[in-house]
Design an enzyme around this catalytic site. Structure first.
Site, PDB file in Angstrom:
ATOM      1  N   ASP A 104      -5.816   3.569 -12.884  1.00 57.77           N
ATOM      2  CA  ASP A 104      -6.033   2.430 -13.784  1.00 57.77           C
ATOM      3  C   ASP A 104      -7.340   2.700 -14.533  1.00 57.77           C
ATOM      4  OD1 ASP A 104      -3.896   0.284 -12.818  1.00 57.77           O
ATOM      5  OD2 ASP A 104      -4.672   1.332 -11.080  1.00 57.77           O
TER       6      ASP A 104
ATOM      7  N   LEU B  75       0.820  -1.220   0.000  1.00 54.19           N
ATOM      8  CA  LEU B  75       0.000   0.000   0.000  1.00 54.19           C
ATOM      9  C   LEU B  75       0.850   1.265   0.000  1.00 54.19           C
ATOM     10  CD1 LEU B  75      -2.899  -0.865   2.502  1.00 54.19           C
ATOM     11  CD2 LEU B  75      -2.688  -1.398   0.061  1.00 54.19           C
ATOM     12  N   HIS B  76       0.359   2.251  -0.728  1.00 54.58           N
ATOM     13  CA  HIS B  76       0.988   3.568  -0.766  1.00 54.58           C
ATOM     14  C   HIS B  76      -0.116   4.608  -0.617  1.00 54.58           C
ATOM     15  CE1 HIS B  76      -0.586   3.651  -4.819  1.00 54.58           C
ATOM     16  NE2 HIS B  76       0.118   2.581  -5.147  1.00 54.58           N
ATOM     17  N   GLU B  77       0.256   5.883  -0.724  1.00 52.23           N
ATOM     18  CA  GLU B  77      -0.696   6.959  -0.471  1.00 52.23           C
ATOM     19  C   GLU B  77      -1.912   6.909  -1.413  1.00 52.23           C
ATOM     20  OE1 GLU B  77      -0.590   8.805   2.192  1.00 52.23           O
ATOM     21  OE2 GLU B  77      -2.318  10.026   1.591  1.00 52.23           O
ATOM     22  N   GLY B  78      -1.728   6.371  -2.615  1.00 52.77           N
ATOM     23  CA  GLY B  78      -2.870   6.224  -3.526  1.00 52.77           C
ATOM     24  C   GLY B  78      -3.934   5.321  -2.919  1.00 52.77           C
ATOM     25  N   HIS B  79      -3.494   4.166  -2.428  1.00 53.35           N
ATOM     26  CA  HIS B  79      -4.444   3.254  -1.764  1.00 53.35           C
ATOM     27  C   HIS B  79      -5.061   3.922  -0.528  1.00 53.35           C
ATOM     28  CE1 HIS B  79      -1.459   0.238  -3.533  1.00 53.35           C
ATOM     29  NE2 HIS B  79      -2.594  -0.142  -4.095  1.00 53.35           N
TER      30      HIS B  79
ATOM     31  N   SER C 188       2.590   4.116  -7.451  1.00 52.98           N
ATOM     32  CA  SER C 188       2.338   2.739  -7.878  1.00 52.98           C
ATOM     33  C   SER C 188       3.213   1.826  -7.043  1.00 52.98           C
ATOM     34  CB  SER C 188       2.705   2.585  -9.361  1.00 52.98           C
ATOM     35  OG  SER C 188       2.851   1.209  -9.684  1.00 52.98           O
TER      36      SER C 188
ATOM     37  N   GLN D 203      -9.190  -0.081 -16.431  1.00 54.76           N
ATOM     38  CA  GLN D 203      -9.741  -1.036 -15.460  1.00 54.76           C
ATOM     39  C   GLN D 203     -11.033  -0.514 -14.844  1.00 54.76           C
ATOM     40  OE1 GLN D 203      -7.262  -3.183 -12.432  1.00 54.76           O
ATOM     41  NE2 GLN D 203      -8.049  -1.617 -11.069  1.00 54.76           N
TER      42      GLN D 203
HETATM   43  P1  AMP Z   1      -3.426  -2.121  -6.993  1.00 55.08           P
HETATM   44  O1  AMP Z   1      -3.078  -2.504  -5.599  1.00 55.08           O
HETATM   45  O2  AMP Z   1      -2.295  -1.517  -7.747  1.00 55.08           O
HETATM   46  O3  AMP Z   1      -4.143  -3.217  -7.726  1.00 55.08           O
HETATM   47  O4  AMP Z   1      -4.474  -0.939  -6.865  1.00 55.08           O
HETATM   48  C1  AMP Z   1      -5.620  -1.043  -6.071  1.00 55.08           C
HETATM   49  C2  AMP Z   1      -6.494   0.152  -6.314  1.00 55.08           C
HETATM   50  O5  AMP Z   1      -5.763   1.332  -5.994  1.00 55.08           O
HETATM   51  C3  AMP Z   1      -6.941   0.294  -7.773  1.00 55.08           C
HETATM   52  O6  AMP Z   1      -8.282   0.738  -7.805  1.00 55.08           O
HETATM   53  C4  AMP Z   1      -6.000   1.339  -8.301  1.00 55.08           C
HETATM   54  O7  AMP Z   1      -6.533   2.076  -9.385  1.00 55.08           O
HETATM   55  C5  AMP Z   1      -5.833   2.227  -7.086  1.00 55.08           C
HETATM   56  N1  AMP Z   1      -4.601   2.991  -7.181  1.00 55.08           N
HETATM   57  C6  AMP Z   1      -3.351   2.527  -7.384  1.00 55.08           C
HETATM   58  N2  AMP Z   1      -2.470   3.549  -7.463  1.00 55.08           N
HETATM   59  C7  AMP Z   1      -3.185   4.689  -7.329  1.00 55.08           C
HETATM   60  C8  AMP Z   1      -2.862   6.082  -7.329  1.00 55.08           C
HETATM   61  N3  AMP Z   1      -1.622   6.506  -7.504  1.00 55.08           N
HETATM   62  N4  AMP Z   1      -3.863   6.954  -7.174  1.00 55.08           N
HETATM   63  C9  AMP Z   1      -5.134   6.535  -7.011  1.00 55.08           C
HETATM   64  N5  AMP Z   1      -5.504   5.253  -6.988  1.00 55.08           N
HETATM   65  C10 AMP Z   1      -4.548   4.331  -7.149  1.00 55.08           C
END
Ligand code: AMP
Length: 287
Positions: free
Chosen positions: A154, A36-40, A189, A157
């Site tokens: 994404d 997990l990062h700040e996006g999540h 990411s 997606q």
């Molecule tokens: P992942 O773990 O990469 O499969 O991502 C899980 C969810 O987090 C998906 O809905 C991604 O679109 C979203 N996500 C990943 N990176 C970001 C980001 N930088 N900003 C916003 N949402 C993100």
């Protein structure tokens, strides 16, 4: 803020189904592959702002990876993921094993088809959307959330999941949040950790180029976007660390290529930065 008692992850669909009876309503699901990062975190915070129960699933989904992709090396940090998710407002963490979601003999997939998946990620990663739709459908079935949240990072997606929900009459709302970026513009990411220092320096050029395109279109909305995309591809490919997989202007609903700005366009890019494949996109809309 300190954590009162750490969340104990739920491991099986069976456990989840029995615990779910006592959960609050509405419930929001945040599907992730962990690391997990700040996006999540922004997705989880969004869920926590409206849901009583916030379920974060952490599952590196093997069915969406092709043999030559990074399933084995995908970063996994379960202990810190649980802590971060809980701090952001998760009330439940679902961490199934591969065998729990894909038992021996598993043979039923949700396979999207048609123009929405024929290009871009669907073309470059032939198993991606079959894997994503199958696992997301299963998570929806098991958890039955009121809503689920996805990132615009994404973008294809997100549209494919929306289409699946509509096509299969699934009873779940889909929410989306904008891409969360590093200070230099690089889209966050889990795969950014693969980049070495030179690649990390080059990677923000992807977003800078998307921004540059917005300015160019604002100055001349009538120009040919196919020609512009070729210019941008050449420009990015001239950077030693970058090799473009695709870059295209698409209608933001249908994801079909457009040659003229129509007021609702998405510029989508996928590139290898060194050996790491990164994606990004930017919506270009008339105000
Ligand atoms: P992942 O773990 O990469 O499969 O991502 C899980 C969810 O987090 C998906 O809905 C991604 O679109 C979203 N996500 C990943 N990176 C970001 C980001 N930088 N900003 C916003 N949402 C993100």
């Amino acid at each position: 803020m300190t954590l009162s008692s750490p969340l104990v992850p739920i491991k099986t669909p069976r456990d989840l189904r029995s615990l779910k009876k006592n959960w609050g309503n509405p419930s929001g699901l945040v599907p992730t592959m962990g690391a997990l990062h700040e996006g999540h975190i922004q997705l989880i915070r969004h869920a926590a702002s409206t849901a009583e129960e916030v379920i974060v699933s952490i599952f590196v989904n093997p069915t969406q990876f092709a043999d030559n992709e990074d399933l084995e090396s995908y970063p996994r940090n379960l202990a810190s993921d649980i802590e971060m998710a809980q701090l952001a407002g998760a009330t439940q963490i679902f961490v199934p094993n591969v065998k729990d979601l894909y038992p021996n003999g598993f043979s039923t997939y949700v396979v999207p088809c048609g123009p929405l998946v024929e290009r871009w990620e669907g073309k470059s990663r032939p198993y991606l959307f079959r894997g994503v739709c199958t696992v997301v459908f299963k998570l929806f079935q098991i958890i039955q959330p009121t809503f689920a949240i996805f990132g615009q990072k994404d973008f294809q997606q997100l549209q494919v999941v929306r289409q699946m929900v509509s096509d299969l009459d699934l009873q779940v709302e889909i929410h989306a949040i904008p891409t969360v970026r590093e200070e230099d513009g690089l889209a966050m990411s889990s795969r950014n950790t693969y980049l070495d220092s030179k690649e990390r320096k080059a990677a923000p050029l992807l977003f800078q180029t998307l921004q540059q395109a917005v300015v160019i279109i604002q100055n001349d909305p009538k120009q040919n976007l196919e020609v512009l995309s070729q210019t941008l591809i050449r420009q990015l490919n001239s950077v030693p660390q970058i090799k473009i997989d695709y870059l295209g202007f698409v209608d933001a609903e249908s994801l079909q290529p457009v040659s003229q700005f129509n007021g609702n366009v998405c510029l989508m890019v996928a590139a290898f930065v060194g050996k790491t494949r990164l994606i990004d996109n930017l919506l270009i809309q008339t105000k």
